[in-house]
Scaffold this motif. Structure first.
Motif, PDB file in Angstrom:
ATOM      1  N   PHE A   2       9.669  48.634  37.132  1.00  0.00           N
ATOM      2  CA  PHE A   2       8.785  49.789  37.041  1.00  0.00           C
ATOM      3  C   PHE A   2       9.617  51.047  37.244  1.00  0.00           C
ATOM      4  O   PHE A   2      10.570  51.044  38.013  1.00  0.00           O
ATOM      5  N   GLN A   3       9.256  52.067  36.531  1.00  0.00           N
ATOM      6  CA  GLN A   3      10.054  53.280  36.622  1.00  0.00           C
ATOM      7  C   GLN A   3       9.137  54.489  36.516  1.00  0.00           C
ATOM      8  O   GLN A   3       8.236  54.525  35.684  1.00  0.00           O
ATOM      9  N   GLU A   4       9.393  55.462  37.383  1.00  0.00           N
ATOM     10  CA  GLU A   4       8.601  56.690  37.317  1.00  0.00           C
ATOM     11  C   GLU A   4       9.275  57.693  36.398  1.00  0.00           C
ATOM     12  O   GLU A   4      10.477  57.904  36.460  1.00  0.00           O
ATOM     13  N   VAL A   5       8.467  58.254  35.534  1.00  0.00           N
ATOM     14  CA  VAL A   5       8.984  59.222  34.568  1.00  0.00           C
ATOM     15  C   VAL A   5       8.188  60.509  34.761  1.00  0.00           C
ATOM     16  O   VAL A   5       6.980  60.466  35.009  1.00  0.00           O
ATOM     17  N   SER A   6       8.876  61.614  34.674  1.00  0.00           N
ATOM     18  CA  SER A   6       8.193  62.897  34.842  1.00  0.00           C
ATOM     19  C   SER A   6       7.201  63.119  33.702  1.00  0.00           C
ATOM     20  O   SER A   6       7.495  62.857  32.536  1.00  0.00           O
ATOM     21  N   ARG A   7       6.018  63.583  34.051  1.00  0.00           N
ATOM     22  CA  ARG A   7       4.985  63.882  33.053  1.00  0.00           C
ATOM     23  C   ARG A   7       5.533  64.844  32.002  1.00  0.00           C
ATOM     24  O   ARG A   7       5.177  64.788  30.829  1.00  0.00           O
ATOM     25  N   ASP A  62       2.035  64.499  38.258  1.00  0.00           N
ATOM     26  CA  ASP A  62       3.389  64.857  37.846  1.00  0.00           C
ATOM     27  C   ASP A  62       4.179  63.704  37.261  1.00  0.00           C
ATOM     28  O   ASP A  62       5.150  63.908  36.547  1.00  0.00           O
ATOM     29  N   THR A  63       3.797  62.495  37.610  1.00  0.00           N
ATOM     30  CA  THR A  63       4.612  61.371  37.171  1.00  0.00           C
ATOM     31  C   THR A  63       3.772  60.285  36.488  1.00  0.00           C
ATOM     32  O   THR A  63       2.593  60.107  36.774  1.00  0.00           O
ATOM     33  N   ILE A  64       4.449  59.595  35.611  1.00  0.00           N
ATOM     34  CA  ILE A  64       3.865  58.436  34.937  1.00  0.00           C
ATOM     35  C   ILE A  64       4.700  57.232  35.369  1.00  0.00           C
ATOM     36  O   ILE A  64       5.929  57.266  35.301  1.00  0.00           O
ATOM     37  N   THR A  65       4.046  56.179  35.838  1.00  0.00           N
ATOM     38  CA  THR A  65       4.778  54.961  36.178  1.00  0.00           C
ATOM     39  C   THR A  65       4.742  54.027  34.980  1.00  0.00           C
ATOM     40  O   THR A  65       3.666  53.661  34.497  1.00  0.00           O
ATOM     41  N   MET A  66       5.937  53.662  34.509  1.00  0.00           N
ATOM     42  CA  MET A  66       6.045  52.795  33.350  1.00  0.00           C
ATOM     43  C   MET A  66       6.429  51.382  33.791  1.00  0.00           C
ATOM     44  O   MET A  66       7.246  51.201  34.683  1.00  0.00           O
ATOM     45  N   ASN A  67       5.827  50.403  33.158  1.00  0.00           N
ATOM     46  CA  ASN A  67       6.118  48.997  33.428  1.00  0.00           C
ATOM     47  C   ASN A  67       6.940  48.458  32.258  1.00  0.00           C
ATOM     48  O   ASN A  67       6.447  48.366  31.145  1.00  0.00           O
TER      49      ASN A  67
END
Ligand code: ZN
Length: 162
Positions: free
Chosen positions: A76-81, A116-121
């Motif tokens: 999982f990785q957080e990406v800035s909106r 602010d962030t989107i968590t990607m799987n």
């Protein structure tokens, strides 16, 4: 002819998950063509098909480590909106193809959305799943030299140009 080294095979298949639901099927489509021994299909399925011939049917159960891998919590990785285009409406469960540093498209599912962030799987949708395939062998033929060079099939007859 039997499925094995230097052969290309065509199969019809239905893929079931543990709960009996169908995740994928070749029904209503062209059979799946693959070149044996080149990772065209998941390893657990390929191993189970070796030695089969035209007309054979088989049920194959494949554990995650021979299919799409175990589910990884680290994937999982957080990406800035702000890294996403503004005009794209983001929803949980949506699949996106992100581009990594080397320019490869990597599919990922949106797991969580905050301001602010989107968590990607980045787990494959079938990661951690035990898969059951019902397979019927439609055809087995010798692979062409060109196919062996390329590492993939060139259509049902081996002469599809691309
Ligand atoms: Zn090719």
């Amino acid at each position: 002819m039997k499925i094995g080294e230097n052969t290309a095979a065509a199969i019809n298949y239905t893929l079931y998950l543990e709960d009996g639901s169908i995740a994928d099927s070749s029904e209503g489509q062209e059979p799946l063509n693959f070149l044996f021994g080149y990772d065209n299909i998941i390893p657990g399925l390929e191993d189970a098909l070796e030695g089969l011939q035209k007309g054979d049917k088989k049920t194959v159960v494949v554990a995650p480590d021979e299919a799409y891998g175990e589910f990884q919590k680290e994937a999982f990785q957080e990406v800035s909106r702000a890294d996403f285009p503004e005009d794209v409406e983001l929803e949980v469960g949506m699949q996106l193809a992100l581009v990594d540093e080397e320019g490869y498209h990597v599919p990922a599912l949106i797991d969580k959305i905050s301001d602010d962030t989107i968590t990607m799987n980045f787990n494959h949708p079938l990661a951690g799943r035990t898969l059951k395939f019902e397979v019927e062998v439609i055809d087995v033929r010798e692979a062409t030299e060109e196919e062996l060079e390329h590492g993939h099939v060139h259509g049902p007859d081996g002469h599809h140009h691309h």
